[in-house]
Design a protein around this motif. Sequence first.
Motif, PDB file in Angstrom:
ATOM      1  N   ASP A 156       4.870  22.926  -4.890  1.00 54.47           N
ATOM      2  CA  ASP A 156       5.443  21.756  -5.559  1.00 54.47           C
ATOM      3  C   ASP A 156       5.836  20.672  -4.562  1.00 54.47           C
ATOM      4  O   ASP A 156       6.129  19.538  -4.952  1.00 54.47           O
ATOM      5  CB  ASP A 156       6.678  22.168  -6.381  1.00 54.47           C
ATOM      6  N   GLY A 157       5.817  21.024  -3.276  1.00 51.88           N
ATOM      7  CA  GLY A 157       6.130  20.041  -2.248  1.00 51.88           C
ATOM      8  C   GLY A 157       4.972  19.131  -1.895  1.00 51.88           C
ATOM      9  O   GLY A 157       5.126  18.193  -1.092  1.00 51.88           O
ATOM     10  N   LEU A 158       3.806  19.396  -2.474  1.00 53.38           N
ATOM     11  CA  LEU A 158       2.652  18.529  -2.208  1.00 53.38           C
ATOM     12  C   LEU A 158       2.942  17.112  -2.708  1.00 53.38           C
ATOM     13  O   LEU A 158       3.361  16.922  -3.847  1.00 53.38           O
ATOM     14  CB  LEU A 158       1.401  19.054  -2.918  1.00 53.38           C
ATOM     15  N   PRO A 159       2.691  16.102  -1.878  1.00 45.06           N
ATOM     16  CA  PRO A 159       2.903  14.727  -2.317  1.00 45.06           C
ATOM     17  C   PRO A 159       1.738  14.255  -3.186  1.00 45.06           C
ATOM     18  O   PRO A 159       0.693  14.915  -3.268  1.00 45.06           O
ATOM     19  CB  PRO A 159       2.940  13.948  -1.004  1.00 45.06           C
ATOM     20  N   GLU A 160       1.915  13.143  -3.829  1.00 45.30           N
ATOM     21  CA  GLU A 160       0.818  12.515  -4.565  1.00 45.30           C
ATOM     22  C   GLU A 160      -0.225  12.056  -3.542  1.00 45.30           C
ATOM     23  O   GLU A 160       0.122  11.583  -2.461  1.00 45.30           O
ATOM     24  CB  GLU A 160       1.352  11.321  -5.354  1.00 45.30           C
ATOM     25  N   SER A 161      -1.502  12.230  -3.877  1.00 44.12           N
ATOM     26  CA  SER A 161      -2.547  11.867  -2.919  1.00 44.12           C
ATOM     27  C   SER A 161      -3.625  11.018  -3.581  1.00 44.12           C
ATOM     28  O   SER A 161      -3.920  11.176  -4.772  1.00 44.12           O
ATOM     29  CB  SER A 161      -3.181  13.120  -2.294  1.00 44.12           C
ATOM     30  N   TYR A 162      -4.201  10.131  -2.788  1.00 41.55           N
ATOM     31  CA  TYR A 162      -5.252   9.233  -3.258  1.00 41.55           C
ATOM     32  C   TYR A 162      -6.401   9.227  -2.248  1.00 41.55           C
ATOM     33  O   TYR A 162      -6.181   9.015  -1.048  1.00 41.55           O
ATOM     34  CB  TYR A 162      -4.739   7.800  -3.383  1.00 41.55           C
ATOM     35  N   VAL A 163      -7.611   9.484  -2.715  1.00 43.76           N
ATOM     36  CA  VAL A 163      -8.820   9.292  -1.913  1.00 43.76           C
ATOM     37  C   VAL A 163      -9.515   8.065  -2.474  1.00 43.76           C
ATOM     38  O   VAL A 163      -9.868   8.028  -3.654  1.00 43.76           O
ATOM     39  CB  VAL A 163      -9.748  10.522  -1.978  1.00 43.76           C
ATOM     40  N   ILE A 164      -9.685   7.050  -1.630  1.00 43.29           N
ATOM     41  CA  ILE A 164     -10.222   5.768  -2.073  1.00 43.29           C
ATOM     42  C   ILE A 164     -11.513   5.465  -1.315  1.00 43.29           C
ATOM     43  O   ILE A 164     -11.506   5.356  -0.085  1.00 43.29           O
ATOM     44  CB  ILE A 164      -9.209   4.631  -1.836  1.00 43.29           C
ATOM     45  N   PHE A 165     -12.625   5.364  -2.035  1.00 43.87           N
ATOM     46  CA  PHE A 165     -13.896   4.969  -1.457  1.00 43.87           C
ATOM     47  C   PHE A 165     -14.172   3.510  -1.823  1.00 43.87           C
ATOM     48  O   PHE A 165     -14.241   3.172  -3.009  1.00 43.87           O
ATOM     49  CB  PHE A 165     -15.046   5.839  -1.989  1.00 43.87           C
ATOM     50  N   TYR A 222     -13.138   2.359 -10.379  1.00 41.86           N
ATOM     51  CA  TYR A 222     -13.200   3.577 -11.191  1.00 41.86           C
ATOM     52  C   TYR A 222     -12.044   4.485 -10.788  1.00 41.86           C
ATOM     53  O   TYR A 222     -11.834   4.737  -9.597  1.00 41.86           O
ATOM     54  CB  TYR A 222     -14.516   4.329 -10.952  1.00 41.86           C
ATOM     55  N   HIS A 223     -11.320   4.991 -11.777  1.00 41.35           N
ATOM     56  CA  HIS A 223     -10.217   5.920 -11.527  1.00 41.35           C
ATOM     57  C   HIS A 223     -10.615   7.298 -12.045  1.00 41.35           C
ATOM     58  O   HIS A 223     -10.891   7.454 -13.234  1.00 41.35           O
ATOM     59  CB  HIS A 223      -8.945   5.447 -12.228  1.00 41.35           C
ATOM     60  N   ILE A 224     -10.638   8.271 -11.163  1.00 45.55           N
ATOM     61  CA  ILE A 224     -11.043   9.624 -11.536  1.00 45.55           C
ATOM     62  C   ILE A 224      -9.798  10.511 -11.544  1.00 45.55           C
ATOM     63  O   ILE A 224      -9.110  10.653 -10.524  1.00 45.55           O
ATOM     64  CB  ILE A 224     -12.099  10.188 -10.563  1.00 45.55           C
ATOM     65  N   GLU A 225      -9.515  11.104 -12.706  1.00 46.95           N
ATOM     66  CA  GLU A 225      -8.339  11.946 -12.875  1.00 46.95           C
ATOM     67  C   GLU A 225      -8.742  13.250 -13.566  1.00 46.95           C
ATOM     68  O   GLU A 225      -9.641  13.263 -14.401  1.00 46.95           O
ATOM     69  CB  GLU A 225      -7.288  11.240 -13.752  1.00 46.95           C
ATOM     70  N   ARG A 226      -8.066  14.338 -13.251  1.00 50.69           N
ATOM     71  CA  ARG A 226      -8.279  15.602 -13.954  1.00 50.69           C
ATOM     72  C   ARG A 226      -7.543  15.581 -15.290  1.00 50.69           C
ATOM     73  O   ARG A 226      -6.391  15.163 -15.365  1.00 50.69           O
ATOM     74  CB  ARG A 226      -7.781  16.780 -13.118  1.00 50.69           C
ATOM     75  N   LYS A 227      -8.247  16.039 -16.333  1.00 51.37           N
ATOM     76  CA  LYS A 227      -7.644  16.127 -17.661  1.00 51.37           C
ATOM     77  C   LYS A 227      -7.871  17.512 -18.256  1.00 51.37           C
ATOM     78  O   LYS A 227      -8.818  18.220 -17.890  1.00 51.37           O
ATOM     79  CB  LYS A 227      -8.239  15.064 -18.595  1.00 51.37           C
ATOM     80  N   ILE A 256     -10.404   7.303  -6.333  1.00 56.11           N
ATOM     81  CA  ILE A 256     -10.708   5.938  -6.777  1.00 56.11           C
ATOM     82  C   ILE A 256     -11.947   5.432  -6.047  1.00 56.11           C
ATOM     83  O   ILE A 256     -12.066   5.576  -4.823  1.00 56.11           O
ATOM     84  CB  ILE A 256      -9.520   4.991  -6.514  1.00 56.11           C
ATOM     85  N   TYR A 257     -12.864   4.847  -6.806  1.00 50.45           N
ATOM     86  CA  TYR A 257     -14.031   4.171  -6.225  1.00 50.45           C
ATOM     87  C   TYR A 257     -13.880   2.672  -6.483  1.00 50.45           C
ATOM     88  O   TYR A 257     -13.630   2.268  -7.626  1.00 50.45           O
ATOM     89  CB  TYR A 257     -15.326   4.658  -6.875  1.00 50.45           C
ATOM     90  N   VAL A 258     -14.048   1.873  -5.442  1.00 50.74           N
ATOM     91  CA  VAL A 258     -13.999   0.416  -5.585  1.00 50.74           C
ATOM     92  C   VAL A 258     -15.378  -0.141  -5.257  1.00 50.74           C
ATOM     93  O   VAL A 258     -15.937   0.139  -4.196  1.00 50.74           O
ATOM     94  CB  VAL A 258     -12.945  -0.218  -4.655  1.00 50.74           C
ATOM     95  N   ASN A 259     -15.932  -0.915  -6.182  1.00 51.44           N
ATOM     96  CA  ASN A 259     -17.270  -1.484  -6.053  1.00 51.44           C
ATOM     97  C   ASN A 259     -17.179  -2.862  -5.401  1.00 51.44           C
ATOM     98  O   ASN A 259     -16.780  -3.834  -6.042  1.00 51.44           O
ATOM     99  CB  ASN A 259     -17.910  -1.570  -7.448  1.00 51.44           C
TER     100      ASN A 259
END
Length: 285
Positions: free
Chosen positions: A126-135, A149-154, A169-172
Amino acid sequence: MEAGVTVSYEENELQLHYERYREIIKGLTLMSDTFMRNVLKKAECAEYVLRIILEKDLKVVHVVVQQDNKNLQGRSAILDCVAQDESGNRFDVEVQQENEGASPKRARYHSGLLDMNTLNPGEDFDGLPESYVIFITKNDTLKGGFPIYHIERKIKETGESFGDQSHIIYVNSQIQEDTELGRLMYDFRCKSADQMHSETLARRVRELKETPEGVEIMCQEMEKIYNEGIEKGIEKGIERGIERGRRETAVNLSEMGMSVENIAKAVKVSVSVVQEWLAGGRKPV
């Protein structure tokens, strides 16, 4: 006496390289990963980029470029730019010239590496921080025609968010509309600081392109890439190694976003040879 001549020759060769590099540097943009890393090394630049892409107010307190994420059981990876905000959230920003470099599974792997190198032994998950991988991609890698584009697990059955706080996240960069994100993508593909929308980014670009200290930093970066390519080639043999090293260097410079003409000048071969190398032909044996 001979030692003095050798040093003088080496210094002259280095100066010739630097003269070629200075011309190449003028044409670099933030879509060149080496140049981007040196721009985003400044926390204020990384913060500006993240604020626009994420549409949120945040304060970047730490930036590491070329972070070497070791995986003792498998493949390691060097991440272009890893930033951390004051809440401990982590952000991996990558620039990709080719679609293969921004594949969904690569994004997944980068996300895993961010997590794997965060918790200390014994710490609770639970100590894992929020993370973002941005291409930030040269082309519309996901081919949907969207600027971002925002990719999230559902959860499939409920449609609700899984809530693991892991984001991709992918940015075009092809779409440069009159929006904050569109203007940022224009700046990412802009060669001249004077034509950029963001003064924050323009100020750093001027430092790297127009001041002696900045140009020296970029020349050293490019010389390192050149020498690493040559060294890899020499490991395969003197004659064939030099060509292999030049080819590997050409590929690296292409990934930085350099033109074929400038690459040819940097590695001292013809434009046609560089074109063959980048197309996958004329591979040294």
